[in-house]
Design an enzyme around this catalytic site. Sequence first.
Site, PDB file in Angstrom:
ATOM      1  N   GLY A  66      -4.219   5.412   3.322  1.00 12.80           N
ATOM      2  CA  GLY A  66      -5.248   4.376   3.484  1.00 12.80           C
ATOM      3  C   GLY A  66      -5.102   3.099   2.804  1.00 12.80           C
ATOM      4  N   CYS A  98       8.674   2.959   5.797  1.00 11.13           N
ATOM      5  CA  CYS A  98       9.253   2.771   4.444  1.00 11.13           C
ATOM      6  C   CYS A  98      10.372   3.242   4.512  1.00 11.13           C
ATOM      7  CB  CYS A  98       8.210   3.691   3.694  1.00 11.13           C
ATOM      8  SG  CYS A  98       7.633   5.294   3.746  1.00 11.13           S
TER       9      CYS A  98
END
Length: 431
Positions: free
Chosen positions: A257, A373
Amino acid sequence: MNDVRAFAAQALADVALRGASLRDVMERQAPRLADPRDRALLMALVSDGARWWLRFDAAINHLLERPLRDKEPRIHALLVLGLVQLEILRMPDYAAVAATVQAARSLKRPQLAGLVNAVLRRWQREREKHLATLDAQPRTRHAHPGWLAKAIAKDWPAQAEAVMAANNNEPPLMLRANARRVTREALIEQMLAADYEAHPHPWLRDGIVLPHSSDVTRMPGFAQGLFAVQDGAAQIAADLLDACDGQRVLDACAAPGGKACHVLERAKVALTAVEYDPARAERIRQNLDRLGLNANLVIGDAGDPEGWWDGMPFDRIMIDAPCSATGVLRRRPDVRLHRRDTDIAAMAEQQQRILASLWPMLAIGGRLVYVTCSLLRAENESVVQTWLAGQPDAHVVPFELPVGQAAAVGWQVLPGDGDLDGMYYAVLEKR
């Protein structure tokens, strides 16, 4: 048992030999130690043990006449930790060896204490010879699995050595000031007053940098939700999304989040956060609550929106796509032990599916930011390029960042660029 090194050996054996998550293991083991200094040492030992496992695991194999890995996994892990203390943490020789031998007794293996002592003493005598052997191969020189070392060299030949070296450096602690509750300047003043060495990131407007890890729960402002922990590379995503007040925003694959919270701190938007895993979705809720933010939290598959989408288009969509996490090895060292080369094709297929499923939900004139990522081209520009070939209404928005390099589509920050984690971004608009 209250022996930090014994706890660390158990934890490292679980991570390296049984496939456990470093985060899960630490959440289980750390509360057993009352002293925060012991918890900090435990974290350092297990993190560096996982980071350097592929190097020192091989070294232990050379030092033992008969392997211990299968019959005595905790003692094998303890020996790896002995070398980590000597070579990485640079602890005094006598203290590292003596404490590691004592840990064998704490693990109820007193009969192996002499062996532990002999192996570590042999390393000290023959150190230069063994280091030369380990440095001869990329796998043991940089403690990267062979497939990943080859993939990095293939995708980034000029930067490969620097990338793998960066993956083994201690990252700074990076925070994000919650603009809803405090200015970055005021928060830094609070931290400096409490003797934390904090300074503003040079070009990320909400970023704060501290040189070393710390227990953030003890830092001023944490309980009040004045900041969150987030690497600077992840903070870039909110800038690229460029959400404005009143817009409908979707954050797909949103756990834990951080990016969703950053968007909500920046603009008054109606944000829907989608996460497949209920346990990970709970972490989103916890972060929202601590930071004083609100979002529509949905448990569902981002690649199958039929069960949760209300049919109303979104002005902004962020796809924080599931990926190999090969760009964040310095913060998640256990990833290098668990990820396999066969995972990459499956990841790319899933990324394609999510991108194709969510694009129809974007309003005309809306913006989609695709983020991973990862530093592997197969999960990044190749995914976006393949998808763009069949999507005539998608327009690539060009941009540049102060660090990193342009990709065939989008932008790649490699681990260590600007002392950030590795991350890929592409920005698309619907026309």
